[in-house]
Design an enzyme around this catalytic site. Structure first.
Site, PDB file in Angstrom:
ATOM      1  N   HIS A 104       1.441   3.912   1.897  1.00 21.22           N
ATOM      2  CA  HIS A 104       2.010   4.673   3.020  1.00 21.22           C
ATOM      3  C   HIS A 104       3.536   4.752   2.939  1.00 21.22           C
ATOM      4  CE1 HIS A 104      -1.793   4.111   5.706  1.00 21.22           C
ATOM      5  NE2 HIS A 104      -1.882   5.149   4.896  1.00 21.22           N
ATOM      6  N   HIS A 118      -7.429  -0.680   5.567  1.00 17.15           N
ATOM      7  CA  HIS A 118      -6.383   0.212   6.090  1.00 17.15           C
ATOM      8  C   HIS A 118      -6.174   1.354   5.098  1.00 17.15           C
ATOM      9  CE1 HIS A 118      -2.722   1.426   8.149  1.00 17.15           C
ATOM     10  NE2 HIS A 118      -2.032   1.306   7.025  1.00 17.15           N
ATOM     11  N   HIS A 174       4.608  -4.806  10.811  1.00 21.42           N
ATOM     12  CA  HIS A 174       4.980  -4.113  12.058  1.00 21.42           C
ATOM     13  C   HIS A 174       5.075  -5.086  13.228  1.00 21.42           C
ATOM     14  CE1 HIS A 174       4.497   0.149  10.775  1.00 21.42           C
ATOM     15  NE2 HIS A 174       3.594  -0.353   9.943  1.00 21.42           N
ATOM     16  N   ASP A 229      -0.179  -3.849   6.310  1.00 22.33           N
ATOM     17  CA  ASP A 229      -0.823  -3.332   7.523  1.00 22.33           C
ATOM     18  C   ASP A 229      -2.276  -3.768   7.607  1.00 22.33           C
ATOM     19  OD1 ASP A 229       1.553  -2.080   8.062  1.00 22.33           O
ATOM     20  OD2 ASP A 229       0.826  -0.049   7.728  1.00 22.33           O
ATOM     21  N   ASP A 275       5.896   4.609   5.030  1.00 22.49           N
ATOM     22  CA  ASP A 275       6.753   3.656   5.751  1.00 22.49           C
ATOM     23  C   ASP A 275       6.824   2.305   5.032  1.00 22.49           C
ATOM     24  OD1 ASP A 275       3.990   3.367   6.698  1.00 22.49           O
ATOM     25  OD2 ASP A 275       4.767   1.972   8.204  1.00 22.49           O
ATOM     26  N   HIS A 276       6.144   2.210   3.893  1.00 18.54           N
ATOM     27  CA  HIS A 276       6.206   0.992   3.073  1.00 18.54           C
ATOM     28  C   HIS A 276       6.777   1.269   1.679  1.00 18.54           C
ATOM     29  CE1 HIS A 276       3.569  -1.299   5.924  1.00 18.54           C
ATOM     30  NE2 HIS A 276       3.389  -0.055   6.314  1.00 18.54           N
ATOM     31  N   HIS A 295       0.848  -1.203   0.000  1.00 16.45           N
ATOM     32  CA  HIS A 295       0.000   0.000   0.000  1.00 16.45           C
ATOM     33  C   HIS A 295       0.875   1.242   0.000  1.00 16.45           C
ATOM     34  CE1 HIS A 295       0.773  -0.494   4.302  1.00 16.45           C
ATOM     35  NE2 HIS A 295       0.252   0.679   4.556  1.00 16.45           N
TER      36      HIS A 295
END
Ligand code: ZN
Ligand code: FE
Length: 258
Positions: A57, A113, A168, A130, A59-60, A55
């Site tokens: 975001h 998410h 995570h 996530d 942090d990915h 996805h």
């Protein structure tokens, strides 16, 4: 060494490096930061052949551009999200073939998410970003409770031996909440003790397995009497559908301070 290596990033992200038939090649899942990935690749003498992205975001995705500057490789990502570095947009029913690794992954759409979130499933491994966490699930940032409930149902229906590679390390905090929902659940109690031990040694609690998640994850246990009772009490009203129970537990966890 197992076929999947973990790279730690930020506070609690895991970037997974999937190895296949070739000992020196990997696919990278959700590289939010290129720095620890490059360090791991150099240390282990590995060459990446593809990036799989779940996805949009940061942090990915934050490390994708830098990695692709160093290594020319395809970047797979959700067709329903706009991620500039993605070269191959994929959707449910598509298969990501990685011939250099001798691996192939089915794409599963798991909105909730984020609106276009996807998961990759193959060889008894699930890379779910996530969406599903050990003993928990992702927050609803873009999707609805009905979508997330449906998405988790798809993942829960995969074979029980499936290894679950979440993005995570949230397991300990998730288990505290799970124990609040189901204080009498012996499997959660036992796993909580085990995870406390692992985290005290800074050992990852992942991958999990679906068989374990069915026993300890409140979001996969919505049909259990104890979970329904706790959700109803928390919501202060009758909950008709499974989605209502899911939404009540999700909302509860959003505000939970363990
Ligand atoms: Zn995310
Ligand atoms: Fe994340």
């Amino acid at each position: 060494m197992g076929p999947v290596l973990h790279v730690r990033a930020f506070e609690d992200n895991y970037i997974w490096l999937i190895r296949g038939k070739s000992p020196d090649k990997v696919a990278i899942v959700d590289p939010g930061d290129e720095v620890p990935v490059i360090a791991a690749l150099e240390r282990e003498d590995l060459a990446p052949v593809a990036i799989l992205c779940t996805h949009h975001h940061w942090d990915h995705t934050g490390g994708i551009a830098e990695l692709c500057e160093r290594w020319k490789m395809p970047v797979y990502g959700p067709a329903a999200e706009n991620i500039p570095a993605v070269t191959h947009q994929v959707r449910e029913g598509d298969e990501v073939e990685l011939p250099e690794l001798g691996l192939a992954f089915a794409v599963i759409e798991v909105p909730g998410h984020t609106r276009g979130h996807i998961a990759y499933y193959g060889q008894d491994m699930l890379f779910c970003g996530d969406t599903l966490f050990s003993a928990g699930c992702g927050r609803l940032f873009e999707g609805t409770a009905a979508q997330m409930h449906d998405s988790l149902g798809k993942l829960a229906a995969l074979p029980p031996e499936t290894r679950v590679y979440c993005a995570h390390e949230y397991t300990l905090a998730n288990l505290r909440f799970a124990l609040t929902v189901e204080p009498e659940n012996k499997d959660i109690q036992a796993h909580y003790r085990e995870v406390q031990r692992l985290r005290a040694q800074d050992t990852p609690t992942l991958p999990s397995t679906l068989v374990l998640e069915h026993r300890i994850n409140p979001f996969l246990r919505l049909d259990q009497q104890a979970v329904r009772r706790a959700a109803k009490q928390q919501a202060g009203k009758a909950l008709d559908s499974g989605t209502d129970v899911f939404a009540a537990i999700r909302r509860w966890k959003d505000h939970y301070r363990g």
